[in-house]
Design a protein around this motif. Structure first.
Motif, PDB file in Angstrom:
ATOM      1  N   MET A  71       0.828  -1.211   0.000  1.00 23.51           N
ATOM      2  CA  MET A  71       0.000   0.000   0.000  1.00 23.51           C
ATOM      3  C   MET A  71       0.863   1.261   0.000  1.00 23.51           C
ATOM      4  N   TYR A  72       0.347   2.286  -0.689  1.00 28.04           N
ATOM      5  CA  TYR A  72       0.984   3.602  -0.704  1.00 28.04           C
ATOM      6  C   TYR A  72      -0.019   4.603  -0.143  1.00 28.04           C
ATOM      7  N   ARG A  73       0.385   5.256   0.931  1.00 25.48           N
ATOM      8  CA  ARG A  73      -0.467   6.247   1.591  1.00 25.48           C
ATOM      9  C   ARG A  73      -0.013   7.633   1.156  1.00 25.48           C
ATOM     10  N   VAL A  74      -0.958   8.410   0.630  1.00 28.50           N
ATOM     11  CA  VAL A  74      -0.620   9.679  -0.017  1.00 28.50           C
ATOM     12  C   VAL A  74      -1.325  10.829   0.696  1.00 28.50           C
ATOM     13  N   THR A  87      -4.806   7.151 -11.656  1.00 26.95           N
ATOM     14  CA  THR A  87      -4.879   6.449 -10.374  1.00 26.95           C
ATOM     15  C   THR A  87      -6.119   6.846  -9.583  1.00 26.95           C
ATOM     16  N   SER A  88      -6.586   5.906  -8.753  1.00 22.63           N
ATOM     17  CA  SER A  88      -7.726   6.149  -7.874  1.00 22.63           C
ATOM     18  C   SER A  88      -7.616   5.223  -6.672  1.00 22.63           C
ATOM     19  N   PRO A  89      -7.972   5.695  -5.469  1.00 23.52           N
ATOM     20  CA  PRO A  89      -7.956   4.808  -4.299  1.00 23.52           C
ATOM     21  C   PRO A  89      -8.925   3.642  -4.413  1.00 23.52           C
ATOM     22  N   SER A  90      -9.878   3.744  -5.310  1.00 23.86           N
ATOM     23  CA  SER A  90     -10.910   2.715  -5.416  1.00 23.86           C
ATOM     24  C   SER A  90     -10.538   1.567  -6.355  1.00 23.86           C
ATOM     25  N   VAL A  91      -9.396   1.671  -7.045  1.00 26.42           N
ATOM     26  CA  VAL A  91      -8.983   0.605  -7.961  1.00 26.42           C
ATOM     27  C   VAL A  91      -7.539   0.223  -7.673  1.00 26.42           C
ATOM     28  N   ASN A  92      -7.139  -0.942  -8.148  1.00 24.52           N
ATOM     29  CA  ASN A  92      -5.779  -1.434  -7.953  1.00 24.52           C
ATOM     30  C   ASN A  92      -4.770  -0.492  -8.598  1.00 24.52           C
ATOM     31  N   GLY A 106      -3.649  18.504   2.622  1.00 27.63           N
ATOM     32  CA  GLY A 106      -3.606  17.788   3.888  1.00 27.63           C
ATOM     33  C   GLY A 106      -4.409  16.503   3.939  1.00 27.63           C
ATOM     34  N   LYS A 107      -5.228  16.230   2.929  1.00 28.24           N
ATOM     35  CA  LYS A 107      -6.065  15.033   2.938  1.00 28.24           C
ATOM     36  C   LYS A 107      -5.244  13.795   2.569  1.00 28.24           C
ATOM     37  N   TRP A 108      -5.567  12.667   3.252  1.00 34.82           N
ATOM     38  CA  TRP A 108      -4.873  11.402   3.023  1.00 34.82           C
ATOM     39  C   TRP A 108      -5.737  10.464   2.185  1.00 34.82           C
ATOM     40  N   ALA A 109      -5.082   9.614   1.395  1.00 34.93           N
ATOM     41  CA  ALA A 109      -5.758   8.562   0.641  1.00 34.93           C
ATOM     42  C   ALA A 109      -4.841   7.350   0.566  1.00 34.93           C
ATOM     43  N   GLU A 110      -5.427   6.168   0.444  1.00 31.75           N
ATOM     44  CA  GLU A 110      -4.663   4.923   0.390  1.00 31.75           C
ATOM     45  C   GLU A 110      -4.829   4.266  -0.977  1.00 31.75           C
ATOM     46  N   TYR A 111      -3.706   3.857  -1.567  1.00 38.13           N
ATOM     47  CA  TYR A 111      -3.691   3.212  -2.873  1.00 38.13           C
ATOM     48  C   TYR A 111      -3.061   1.835  -2.697  1.00 38.13           C
ATOM     49  N   PHE A 132       5.337   2.521 -11.243  1.00 42.92           N
ATOM     50  CA  PHE A 132       3.890   2.687 -11.088  1.00 42.92           C
ATOM     51  C   PHE A 132       3.501   4.100 -11.512  1.00 42.92           C
ATOM     52  N   PRO A 133       2.254   4.316 -11.909  1.00 43.30           N
ATOM     53  CA  PRO A 133       1.774   5.697 -11.981  1.00 43.30           C
ATOM     54  C   PRO A 133       1.757   6.266 -10.564  1.00 43.30           C
ATOM     55  N   THR A 134       2.171   7.514 -10.391  1.00 45.60           N
ATOM     56  CA  THR A 134       2.247   8.085  -9.044  1.00 45.60           C
ATOM     57  C   THR A 134       0.851   8.229  -8.462  1.00 45.60           C
ATOM     58  N   PRO A 135       0.566   7.550  -7.361  1.00 46.43           N
ATOM     59  CA  PRO A 135      -0.780   7.627  -6.778  1.00 46.43           C
ATOM     60  C   PRO A 135      -1.091   9.047  -6.308  1.00 46.43           C
ATOM     61  N   GLY A 136      -2.281   9.500  -6.674  1.00 47.97           N
ATOM     62  CA  GLY A 136      -2.716  10.826  -6.283  1.00 47.97           C
ATOM     63  C   GLY A 136      -2.256  11.928  -7.211  1.00 47.97           C
TER      64      GLY A 136
END
Length: 295
Positions: free
Chosen positions: A113-116, A173-178, A121-126, A164-168
């Motif tokens: 997992m990559y946490r962005v 990229t989207s947190p809702s898909v692989n 300031g908002k966080w998202a998980e990929y 990888f494509p840079t998450p965020g």
């Protein structure tokens, strides 16, 4: 060394709650050997590295202006992640527009997992599902200068880096898909136990290796330079030429096995920083973040 997430972590990280475990974590660092260098990075100073919060990785963040340097360690893992099994954080990086990326791993399963954190300031998980033959370990992340692509690495002796494509940042990229691996950096010679990489420019990486054996480059714990045949993208694999530049500092009041950790290059000051964790009990007292400038 088996490629398992639990074995990726140094014994002291698993036992920081008890000093007895610290005293047991020791091994001999191999002798350094001179190696030809394409360039020189001179040590210019150091700062103490806290074993709980500064023992895994570091990143300089350019946006917002005046942002402090970021560090990772076992003490920076949020409880909400550790209770879900994400119990190791590696060496982070940040895009030039201020997206901050932390790599996480767990002891089982088939994902990393990559946490962005976005500039607001908002966080998202990929989450990335492992491909065939991919190790569970998630040691580091490095965002390309254009922001669109992220390199990441595996523990052990490897002849590749993952792209990888840079998450965020990358719009695909989207947190809702692989989060998919889109290409590979094929290295011209193997590297061992790379703990962090950062871009010096669009086609050059600087990496810290925790290699305890010294058989690949004639020295243990080397600072590596990887010259890419082209800037990474999702379109095609690129090759990487690996050079060992120097051995990283191994100085402590305690004898035993050091561990090199994350790396960061700050283009604003031309400063390279690398964390080196001291052996045994001295992990508490004289672990360092060393600073270098190019000679």
């Amino acid at each position: 060394m088996p490629l398992r997430a639990r074995q990726r972590r140094r014994p002291f990280l698993a036992g920081l709650a008890g000093l007895a475990a610290l005293a047991l974590s020791a091994g001999l660092a191999g002798p350094a050997a001179a190696a030809p260098a394409a360039e020189t990075w001179n040590e210019v100073g150091s700062d103490r590295a806290d074993p709980l919060t500064e023992s895994q990785g570091l990143a300089s963040v350019e946006v917002p202006a005046g942002s402090p340097n970021r560090y990772t360690g076992i003490g920076t893992i949020p409880l909400s992640l550790s209770t879900r099994g994400w119990n190791h954080v590696g060496d982070p990086d940040a895009s030039y527009d201020g997206h901050y990326v932390e790599p996480y791993q767990r002891d089982d399963g088939n994902t990393k997992m990559y946490r962005v954190q976005a500039p607001d300031g908002k966080w998202a998980e990929y989450v990335h599902t492992l491909g065939p033959g991919e190790a569970l370990n998630n040691s580091w992340s490095a965002v390309s200068p254009d922001g669109n692509w992220m390199l990441s690495g595996e523990w052990g002796t490897m002849n590749r880096l993952l792209v990888f494509p840079t998450p965020g940042v990358n719009p695909s990229t989207s947190p809702s898909v692989n989060l998919p691996q889109v290409s590979t950096v094929r290295l011209d010679r193997p590297v061992r136990d790379v703990q962090g990489c950062d871009f010096l420019d669009a086609t050059t990486l600087l990496c810290s290796s925790d290699d305890p054996e010294g058989t690949l480059f004639g020295m243990t714990k080397p600072l590596l330079r990887i010259d890419l045949s082209a800037a990474p993208s999702g379109a095609a694999d690129v090759t990487g030429r690996v050079t060992a530049l120097r051995q990283l500092p191994l100085r402590s009041a305690c004898s035993g096995g050091f561990e090199t950790e994350g790396i960061d290059y700050d283009r604003r000051t031309g400063t390279l920083r690398v964390i080196v964790v001291s052996p045994g009990f001295c992990v508490l007292t004289d672990s360092k973040t060393y600073r270098f400038t190019r000679g």
